[in-house]
Write a protein that holds these residues in place. Structure first.
Motif, PDB file in Angstrom:
ATOM      1  N   ALA A   8     -25.505   6.830  17.738  1.00  0.00           N
ATOM      2  CA  ALA A   8     -26.926   6.532  17.891  1.00  0.00           C
ATOM      3  C   ALA A   8     -27.237   5.138  17.382  1.00  0.00           C
ATOM      4  O   ALA A   8     -26.508   4.582  16.558  1.00  0.00           O
ATOM      5  N   TYR A   9     -28.346   4.568  17.909  1.00  0.00           N
ATOM      6  CA  TYR A   9     -28.837   3.265  17.478  1.00  0.00           C
ATOM      7  C   TYR A   9     -27.754   2.198  17.577  1.00  0.00           C
ATOM      8  O   TYR A   9     -27.592   1.348  16.699  1.00  0.00           O
ATOM      9  N   HIS A  10     -27.021   2.289  18.661  1.00  0.00           N
ATOM     10  CA  HIS A  10     -25.924   1.368  18.939  1.00  0.00           C
ATOM     11  C   HIS A  10     -25.722   1.397  20.451  1.00  0.00           C
ATOM     12  O   HIS A  10     -26.097   2.366  21.110  1.00  0.00           O
ATOM     13  N   GLY A  11     -25.158   0.344  21.016  1.00  0.00           N
ATOM     14  CA  GLY A  11     -24.904   0.339  22.449  1.00  0.00           C
ATOM     15  C   GLY A  11     -24.084   1.530  22.882  1.00  0.00           C
ATOM     16  O   GLY A  11     -23.257   2.043  22.131  1.00  0.00           O
ATOM     17  N   ASN A  12     -24.322   2.010  24.113  1.00  0.00           N
ATOM     18  CA  ASN A  12     -23.627   3.184  24.644  1.00  0.00           C
ATOM     19  C   ASN A  12     -23.860   4.420  23.784  1.00  0.00           C
ATOM     20  O   ASN A  12     -22.926   5.135  23.418  1.00  0.00           O
ATOM     21  N   ALA A  13     -25.116   4.662  23.438  1.00  0.00           N
ATOM     22  CA  ALA A  13     -25.453   5.881  22.695  1.00  0.00           C
ATOM     23  C   ALA A  13     -24.890   7.090  23.429  1.00  0.00           C
ATOM     24  O   ALA A  13     -24.937   7.168  24.660  1.00  0.00           O
ATOM     25  N   SER A  14     -24.356   8.044  22.666  1.00  0.00           N
ATOM     26  CA  SER A  14     -23.633   9.148  23.301  1.00  0.00           C
ATOM     27  C   SER A  14     -23.578  10.338  22.362  1.00  0.00           C
ATOM     28  O   SER A  14     -23.897  10.241  21.172  1.00  0.00           O
ATOM     29  N   ALA A  15     -23.129  11.450  22.923  1.00  0.00           N
ATOM     30  CA  ALA A  15     -22.926  12.664  22.133  1.00  0.00           C
ATOM     31  C   ALA A  15     -21.695  13.387  22.641  1.00  0.00           C
ATOM     32  O   ALA A  15     -21.306  13.248  23.807  1.00  0.00           O
ATOM     33  N   ALA A  16     -21.080  14.159  21.754  1.00  0.00           N
ATOM     34  CA  ALA A  16     -19.913  14.968  22.110  1.00  0.00           C
ATOM     35  C   ALA A  16     -19.910  16.203  21.231  1.00  0.00           C
ATOM     36  O   ALA A  16     -20.426  16.180  20.108  1.00  0.00           O
ATOM     37  N   ILE A  17     -19.328  17.269  21.737  1.00  0.00           N
ATOM     38  CA  ILE A  17     -19.224  18.476  20.934  1.00  0.00           C
ATOM     39  C   ILE A  17     -17.795  18.987  20.968  1.00  0.00           C
ATOM     40  O   ILE A  17     -17.155  19.045  22.029  1.00  0.00           O
ATOM     41  N   VAL A  18     -17.276  19.300  19.793  1.00  0.00           N
ATOM     42  CA  VAL A  18     -15.926  19.822  19.614  1.00  0.00           C
ATOM     43  C   VAL A  18     -16.042  21.220  19.005  1.00  0.00           C
ATOM     44  O   VAL A  18     -16.651  21.390  17.942  1.00  0.00           O
ATOM     45  N   CYS A  19     -15.481  22.207  19.684  1.00  0.00           N
ATOM     46  CA  CYS A  19     -15.529  23.595  19.225  1.00  0.00           C
ATOM     47  C   CYS A  19     -14.123  24.069  18.913  1.00  0.00           C
ATOM     48  O   CYS A  19     -13.249  24.074  19.794  1.00  0.00           O
ATOM     49  N   ASP A  20     -13.890  24.410  17.666  1.00  0.00           N
ATOM     50  CA  ASP A  20     -12.573  24.874  17.216  1.00  0.00           C
ATOM     51  C   ASP A  20     -11.470  23.907  17.646  1.00  0.00           C
ATOM     52  O   ASP A  20     -10.395  24.323  18.102  1.00  0.00           O
ATOM     53  N   ARG A  22     -11.385  21.675  20.087  1.00  0.00           N
ATOM     54  CA  ARG A  22     -11.247  21.330  21.497  1.00  0.00           C
ATOM     55  C   ARG A  22     -12.550  20.709  22.004  1.00  0.00           C
ATOM     56  O   ARG A  22     -13.636  21.241  21.760  1.00  0.00           O
ATOM     57  N   LEU A  23     -12.412  19.610  22.716  1.00  0.00           N
ATOM     58  CA  LEU A  23     -13.584  18.964  23.282  1.00  0.00           C
ATOM     59  C   LEU A  23     -14.183  19.855  24.380  1.00  0.00           C
ATOM     60  O   LEU A  23     -13.453  20.347  25.250  1.00  0.00           O
ATOM     61  N   VAL A  24     -15.487  20.034  24.333  1.00  0.00           N
ATOM     62  CA  VAL A  24     -16.188  20.851  25.326  1.00  0.00           C
ATOM     63  C   VAL A  24     -17.052  19.980  26.231  1.00  0.00           C
ATOM     64  O   VAL A  24     -17.132  20.222  27.442  1.00  0.00           O
ATOM     65  N   ALA A  25     -17.685  18.960  25.663  1.00  0.00           N
ATOM     66  CA  ALA A  25     -18.576  18.106  26.454  1.00  0.00           C
ATOM     67  C   ALA A  25     -18.715  16.759  25.776  1.00  0.00           C
ATOM     68  O   ALA A  25     -18.655  16.662  24.545  1.00  0.00           O
ATOM     69  N   ALA A  26     -18.922  15.721  26.590  1.00  0.00           N
ATOM     70  CA  ALA A  26     -19.155  14.376  26.077  1.00  0.00           C
ATOM     71  C   ALA A  26     -19.858  13.575  27.164  1.00  0.00           C
ATOM     72  O   ALA A  26     -19.454  13.617  28.328  1.00  0.00           O
ATOM     73  N   ALA A  45     -28.417  13.544  25.746  1.00  0.00           N
ATOM     74  CA  ALA A  45     -26.976  13.787  25.714  1.00  0.00           C
ATOM     75  C   ALA A  45     -26.636  14.942  24.773  1.00  0.00           C
ATOM     76  O   ALA A  45     -25.771  15.777  25.074  1.00  0.00           O
ATOM     77  N   ILE A  46     -27.322  15.013  23.646  1.00  0.00           N
ATOM     78  CA  ILE A  46     -27.086  16.108  22.695  1.00  0.00           C
ATOM     79  C   ILE A  46     -27.492  17.440  23.317  1.00  0.00           C
ATOM     80  O   ILE A  46     -26.768  18.441  23.207  1.00  0.00           O
ATOM     81  N   ARG A  47     -28.642  17.445  23.980  1.00  0.00           N
ATOM     82  CA  ARG A  47     -29.087  18.700  24.610  1.00  0.00           C
ATOM     83  C   ARG A  47     -28.080  19.174  25.645  1.00  0.00           C
ATOM     84  O   ARG A  47     -27.776  20.375  25.740  1.00  0.00           O
ATOM     85  N   TYR A  48     -27.573  18.238  26.446  1.00  0.00           N
ATOM     86  CA  TYR A  48     -26.569  18.632  27.436  1.00  0.00           C
ATOM     87  C   TYR A  48     -25.337  19.219  26.759  1.00  0.00           C
ATOM     88  O   TYR A  48     -24.816  20.265  27.183  1.00  0.00           O
ATOM     89  N   CYS A  49     -24.828  18.565  25.716  1.00  0.00           N
ATOM     90  CA  CYS A  49     -23.605  19.041  25.062  1.00  0.00           C
ATOM     91  C   CYS A  49     -23.786  20.449  24.502  1.00  0.00           C
ATOM     92  O   CYS A  49     -22.896  21.305  24.643  1.00  0.00           O
ATOM     93  N   LEU A  50     -24.913  20.689  23.875  1.00  0.00           N
ATOM     94  CA  LEU A  50     -25.175  22.035  23.352  1.00  0.00           C
ATOM     95  C   LEU A  50     -25.265  23.052  24.478  1.00  0.00           C
ATOM     96  O   LEU A  50     -24.723  24.159  24.379  1.00  0.00           O
ATOM     97  N   ARG A  51     -25.955  22.670  25.547  1.00  0.00           N
ATOM     98  CA  ARG A  51     -26.102  23.590  26.689  1.00  0.00           C
ATOM     99  C   ARG A  51     -24.738  23.907  27.303  1.00  0.00           C
ATOM    100  O   ARG A  51     -24.440  25.073  27.623  1.00  0.00           O
TER     101      ARG A  51
END
Length: 578
Positions: A8-20, A22-26, A45-51
């Motif tokens: 956040a607050y940096h170029g290419n703001a992004s989100a990712a989620i890792v479950c146990d 393993r990457l699930v979404a980014a 991006a965070i909402r998408y990763c959680l969804r």
């Protein structure tokens, strides 16, 4: 255990989620707000990763943020005293980072006190290194991260073994290969954030006439380098970057000094035509970057004795330099994260927490880049119905896969331009066969046609070849995998006239090697094209027109309508113009 990574607050703001582990979404925020290189807070991006993970905010155990305000604190204090105005701007950004828990709670309309997750601050370049190593196929590897600036460092190196990384060295502000390349990019008249890749393409059209001058601008010393600071301004004024706004593309202030103009000649204004002098300067810039970057990698290989290397940071997007690693260093295997720039920090921070902080073993390899949003048949059908496709002069057909591959391969082989929208969106800035525009690589005129009809970009910028992985060694002088389009190899001389459209003027191609396992449908399209033409290659460029790559079916349909694409495939649907 669920870990949310947030850049956040940096170029290419992004989100990712890792479950146990393993990457699930980014995904990058730009795919949703349609602002190129968007900064700010990546709420969508965070909402998408959680969804995608089927989780709610209350289910997150850890939040990883790739920023550590305490890293190189002495250097930060030194420059805060020297540059009070820069320090004030940095403090504003730091305040935003400190407020990430509150911003996260606001995005989900909840009380910050109810957030159960533990927050972690991960140093910028350690997150970069983690993004490359912890998802690589290597058990042991040397590590290098190089970019403009992050936590007051520009470069970091070390090694990885199993689920642990060891940091061996770093180069601090103001010395930076990324800022060096950006400053000369500005001097050459390319002023937009992220324009460095344009200059990399331009370099192939020149000769490195002023290489000695560039060796004075960047000096090699010890295990790294230092800048000739008289040619720059960032050490006096601070790198003037705007990172806070999510609805604006980031900007950077002027970074080169009058000394650079005295040494290299007058700067080019953006509206001025490109002359051979500018092409030669781009060539010298690229050559000097390669000397320093590959020199560091050679020393890293010698010190570690390792044969594999993992790369991240914005400099790792220099596919021309990466393609020379095999010949210029002792490394025999290379892994570059598909979102090597700052977008990848979200993944890196999350895996850093999982392995380096929590001590968990590795169980995941990133063998594809399809971690963004995907859409069902019903959603695609609804998007077409909303825009009255099938009633607006276009023909819509739903086809079985075998028929779809034959029809689309024939469209490409006939010299037509095909939009290709499949599955989940790519992670990172490269279109890798799910949000791509595909064309015939055999036609020399195809590059000009794409630019005139769709892409509207500089003619010196190359397009990419996507090749069946099993055919790589037959068509290129190297056969090392390049699944994320981060390596440029020379096309074999006897093959260059067979695929002239994606072959650059220097005989290279920034290739994507496509396996059946990673992307079976794109592989099948290329295979069908080979059966028609004898060529296991298609020209691949991103599905967009001076905007972020399309994400949704509606965006793909809009791009198709306003450009001169001949056909569009959305899932199993083939759309052709009457």
């Amino acid at each position: 255990m669920n870990i949310l990574g947030i850049n956040a607050y940096h170029g290419n703001a992004s989100a990712a989620i890792v479950c146990d582990g393993r990457l699930v979404a980014a995904v990058e925020e730009e795919r949703f707000n349609r602002v190129k290189y968007a900064a700010g807070f990546p709420a969508q991006a965070i909402r998408y990763c959680l969804r995608e993970a089927g989780l709610e905010l209350k289910d997150i155990d850890h939040v990883a943020v790739p920023r550590n305000p305490y890293a190189r604190l002495g250097t930060k204090l030194f420059y805060a005293i020297r540059m009070p105005s820069f320090a004030r701007e940095r403090m504003k950004v730091l305040a935003k980072f400190t407020g990430i828990p509150e911003a996260l709670a606001r995005a989900f309309d909840t009380d910050p006190a109810k957030l159960a997750a533990k927050f972690h601050r991960v140093e910028h370049h350690q997150a970069h290194l983690a993004s490359a190593f912890f998802v690589s196929p290597f058990e042991r590897a040397a590590l290098l991260s190089a970019d403009g600036l992050g936590d007051f460092a520009s470069t970091m190196w070390g090694s990885g073994d199993g689920s642990r990384m060891k940091i061996d060295g770093a180069i601090a502000f103001p010395h930076s290969l990324g800022l060096f390349y950006s400053a000369v990019t500005q001097y050459l008249g390319f002023l937009k954030f992220g324009d460095e890749y344009k200059v990399m393409g331009l370099a192939a059209y020149g000769e490195a006439e002023q290489l000695e001058a560039f060796r004075d601008i960047v000096h090699i010393n010890g295990n790294g380098f230092r800048l000739g600071l008289e040619y720059f301004t960032h050490h006096r004024t601070g790198p003037e970057m705007s990172w806070a706004d999510a609805d604006k593309t980031p900007t950077m202030g002027k970074m080169f000094s009058e000394a650079m103009e005295r040494r290299l000649g007058p700067k080019r204004n953006p509206e001025e035509p490109l002359e051979q002098r500018h092409r030669n300067l781009a060539s010298a810039l690229q050559t000097r970057l390669e000397e320093v970057y590959l020199g560091m990698l050679k020393k890293l290989a010698e010190r570690t004795g390792l044969k594999a290397v993992c790369l991240a940071g914005g400099v790792a997007f220099n596919c021309v330099a990466n393609g020379k690693i095999f010949d210029k260093t002792g490394f025999e295997q290379v892994h570059v994260h598909p979102a090597a720039g700052d977008g990848g920090l979200a993944v890196g921070a999350a895996f850093y927490v999982w392995h380096q902080i929590l001590g968990k073993p590795r169980t995941f390899v990133m063998d594809h880049a399809y971690w963004g949003p995907g859409y069902t048949r019903e959603e695609i059908r609804a998007a077409m119905d909303a825009k009255a496709f099938g009633k607006n002069g276009c023909r819509v057909e739903e086809l079985a896969e075998a028929n779809l591959m034959q029809r689309t391969a024939a469209i490409v082989a006939d010299g037509k331009i095909l939009g290709w929208f499949q599955g989940r969106a790519e992670w990172g800035p490269r279109a890798l066969g799910n949000r791509s525009i595909v064309a015939d690589p055999r036609r020399p005129e195809m590059k000009e046609i794409l630019n005139r009809r769709i892409k509207h970009r500089e003619i010196f910028r190359p397009f990419a070849p996507s090749i069946l992985a099993e055919s790589t060694g037959e068509w290129f002088e190297k056969s090392h995998p390049s699944p994320f389009m981060t390596l440029a190899f020379s096309v074999r001389p006897e093959k260059r006239d067979k695929i002239p459209a994606p072959t650059h003027v220097d005989g290279t191609g920034r290739l994507q090697t496509v396996t059946r396992e990673a992307n079976p449908r794109y592989w099948s399209l290329i295979k069908a094209f080979e059966q028609l033409t004898g060529v296991p290659v298609v020209l691949n460029t991103s599905f967009n027109d001076n905007e972020p790559i399309v994400c949704t079916p509606a965006e793909a349909l809009d791009c198709f309508q306003r450009t001169q694409m001949d056909a569009l495939v959305l899932g199993d649907f083939l759309i052709t113009r009457s």
